[in-house]
Design a protein around this motif. Structure first.
Motif, mmCIF file in Angstrom:
data_model
loop_
_atom_site.group_PDB
_atom_site.id
_atom_site.type_symbol
_atom_site.label_atom_id
_atom_site.label_comp_id
_atom_site.label_asym_id
_atom_site.label_seq_id
_atom_site.Cartn_x
_atom_site.Cartn_y
_atom_site.Cartn_z
ATOM 1 N N MET A 414 0.984 -1.238 -0.191
ATOM 2 C CA MET A 414 0.026 0.108 -0.056
ATOM 3 C C MET A 414 0.751 1.267 0.084
ATOM 4 O O MET A 414 0.597 2.268 -0.577
ATOM 5 C CB MET A 414 -0.918 0.004 1.414
ATOM 6 N N VAL A 415 1.855 1.260 0.718
ATOM 7 C CA VAL A 415 2.995 2.399 0.516
ATOM 8 C C VAL A 415 3.453 2.662 -0.847
ATOM 9 O O VAL A 415 3.711 3.606 -1.242
ATOM 10 C CB VAL A 415 4.073 2.108 1.667
ATOM 11 N N VAL A 416 3.705 1.243 -1.742
ATOM 12 C CA VAL A 416 4.349 1.522 -2.833
ATOM 13 C C VAL A 416 3.217 2.087 -3.799
ATOM 14 O O VAL A 416 3.544 3.000 -4.666
ATOM 15 C CB VAL A 416 4.656 0.147 -3.386
ATOM 16 N N VAL A 417 1.925 1.687 -3.651
ATOM 17 C CA VAL A 417 0.915 2.239 -4.411
ATOM 18 C C VAL A 417 0.674 3.515 -4.043
ATOM 19 O O VAL A 417 0.434 4.477 -5.060
ATOM 20 C CB VAL A 417 -0.570 1.539 -4.063
ATOM 21 N N ALA A 418 0.573 4.050 -2.858
ATOM 22 C CA ALA A 418 0.487 5.390 -2.537
ATOM 23 C C ALA A 418 1.750 6.249 -3.331
ATOM 24 O O ALA A 418 1.401 7.337 -3.722
ATOM 25 C CB ALA A 418 0.631 5.552 -1.041
ATOM 26 N N SER A 419 2.726 5.828 -3.186
ATOM 27 C CA SER A 419 3.873 6.381 -3.741
ATOM 28 C C SER A 419 3.746 6.412 -5.326
ATOM 29 O O SER A 419 4.190 7.481 -5.985
ATOM 30 C CB SER A 419 5.405 5.596 -3.512
ATOM 31 N N MET A 420 3.278 5.390 -5.949
ATOM 32 C CA MET A 420 3.172 5.580 -7.494
ATOM 33 C C MET A 420 1.899 6.654 -7.636
ATOM 34 O O MET A 420 2.065 7.165 -8.734
ATOM 35 C CB MET A 420 2.553 4.246 -7.788
ATOM 36 N N VAL A 421 0.919 6.758 -6.887
ATOM 37 C CA VAL A 421 -0.113 7.894 -7.186
ATOM 38 C C VAL A 421 0.472 9.265 -6.845
ATOM 39 O O VAL A 421 0.371 10.334 -7.795
ATOM 40 C CB VAL A 421 -1.251 7.619 -6.232
ATOM 41 N N ALA A 422 1.387 9.336 -5.811
ATOM 42 C CA ALA A 422 2.061 10.598 -5.456
ATOM 43 C C ALA A 422 2.917 11.241 -6.482
ATOM 44 O O ALA A 422 3.111 12.153 -6.700
ATOM 45 C CB ALA A 422 2.488 10.711 -4.044
ATOM 46 N N PHE A 423 3.780 10.090 -6.936
ATOM 47 C CA PHE A 423 4.944 10.523 -7.793
ATOM 48 C C PHE A 423 4.997 9.557 -9.047
ATOM 49 O O PHE A 423 5.674 8.460 -9.045
ATOM 50 C CB PHE A 423 6.353 10.049 -7.067
#
Length: 435
Positions: A414-423
């Motif tokens: 979920m941290v990786v997914v959030a990073s993909m959306v943010a960056f």
């Protein structure tokens, strides 16, 4: 009832059939056929059954699917990937949770010759889980690590999910592969960091391995990885250098893997027979589901339901990131009930126009969808990778223990997914400079 009302009822019926465990290909084709017949005429519906499968299957890029599958299966059955875990083990065993960290690296290496997370989990599970249990690792950590790390198989090329997404969304497959490399490596790093933190906080999860490994042993183990390194460099070096198309890369990979297996003297008739059988059956299953998704796309276009859904989303005046959040939630829910390919092909005809209208890159969205759907491979109740590992450990470890073991990795995902959306640049950087 109006055409739109009938179409909505049929889409609801489609999800109901899937929940009843009707094969997704049968549900897609059946509902699409009825929908086209009701929207236009039954003559058009019968005509679509003849035209759409041919139009889809005649796409030349699709021939890369069986060739990449063949490459992965031949590497597995001829044991070309056997040295990956051992090399990672002797180099990384001194780290906290070193064997678990080695499992992550081993899965990443195996991912480079197969597009399947299930194959990754199965292959590494047979080697890494017994080794970790023998060294008194926590059963949760041992099984959870391998089940979660298997999902890297769908991110690092060749990814069958990305190939099919690229064909449907009309996105260059080589660029999807480049975007997938970055997220696959990011996922690998997040898992490694998670393991080290967990073991530092609770050393009993993974006792230090007392093994005297010389420099000669390390280099000898590294040399055993040459078959995979040669195949990966040959196939993807040629692909990203522009020498091969994705189709040619798959064919070259299949040839090269056979050649390497012959040099290693592990290419037996049994291995070849099993490889051909599994390639044919897997390709057939993938294609019939994809043909069903193509029929669904035609049904949505002819019935006008796709335009209505797009209009409703626009009328809601959601921000682009609210739209993406809603789509992520839908995929997380579907991933708990369906295998990734079915969930992706079921929803792409609806989501692609919405994502395009919101202004997002379809290349970025393809990698995001692949990542989210792979989370579903380790979440209950379906969690295919969990059940693959369960088949490896049999009665030694319960299914609930394995699900508890993957829980921290789901949080890391979920941290990786959030990073993909943010960056979004995490996905787009390599395609932009190399594509």
């Amino acid at each position: 009832m109006s055409d739109i009302q009938i179409s909505v009822a049929l889409i609801a019926a489609l999800f109901f059939l899937i929940l009843l465990r009707v094969p997704i290909a049968v549900a897609l084709i059946g509902i699409s056929f009825v929908g086209i017949g009701e929207a236009l005429s039954w003559r058009v519906a019968w005509g679509s059954l003849g035209i759409v499968p041919y139009q889809f299957a005649a796409n030349w890029v699709l021939s890369s699917v069986p060739t990449f599958l063949f490459m992965g299966f031949i590497c597995y059955h001829t044991q070309l990937t056997q040295g990956l875990f051992n090399a990672a083990r002797v180099w990384l065993s001194r780290l906290p949770g070193g064997l678990a960290v080695a499992s992550v690296f081993g899965c990443a290496g195996f991912a480079a010759v197969t597009g399947s997370s299930v194959a990754c989990a199965a292959a590494m599970g047979r080697v890494a889980v017994p080794e970790m249990l023998r060294n008194n690792y926590s059963p949760q950590l041992a099984t959870g690590t391998v089940a979660a790390s298997g999902t890297i198989g769908a991110l690092i090329p060749p990814s069958i999910l990305m190939i099919l997404y690229g064909i449907i969304a009309q996105v260059p497959i080589s660029q999807l592969f480049l975007g997938g490399i970055a997220i696959g490596l990011l996922t690998m790093v997040s898992y490694v960091v998670l393991i080290i933190i967990m073991v530092k906080l609770n050393p009993s999860l993974a006792p230090a391995v007392q093994e005297d490994i010389s420099a000669a042993d390390r280099w000898a183990a590294l040399r055993e990885t040459w078959p995979v390194l040669l195949i990966v460099l040959g196939v993807f070096g040629g692909l990203f250098a522009g020498i091969f198309t994705p189709t040619e890369a798959g064919a070259f990979g299949a040839f090269l893997s056979c050649l390497v297996a012959m040099l290693k003297r592990t290419l037996t008739w049994t291995a070849l027979k099993n490889t051909i059988f599994e390639t044919v059956t897997t390709t057939s299953a993938l294609l019939i589901i994809a043909i069903g998704a193509s029929l669904l796309t035609r049904f949505l276009a002819l019935s006008g339901l796709g335009e209505v859904i797009l209009g409703l989303v626009i009328d809601l005046q959601l921000s682009p990131y609210e739209i993406i959040l809603a789509i992520i939630l839908v995929y997380l829910i579907l991933g708990m009930m369906l295998e990734p390919l079915g969930a992706m092909l079921l929803t792409l005809p609806i989501f692609l126009p919405i994502v395009g209208e919101a202004g997002f890159s379809l290349l970025w969205f393809g990698v995001l969808v692949t990542k989210i759907l792979e989370v579903g491979m380790i979440t209950p109740p379906v969690g295919m990778n969990v059940f693959v590992i369960k088949s490896v450990v049999r009665n030694l470890i319960s299914t609930s223990t394995i699900f508890r073991g993957v829980a921290p990795f789901v949080a890391a995902d979920m941290v990786v997914v959030a990073s993909m959306v943010a960056f979004p640049g995490l996905v787009l950087y390599l395609p932009n400079i190399l594509g």
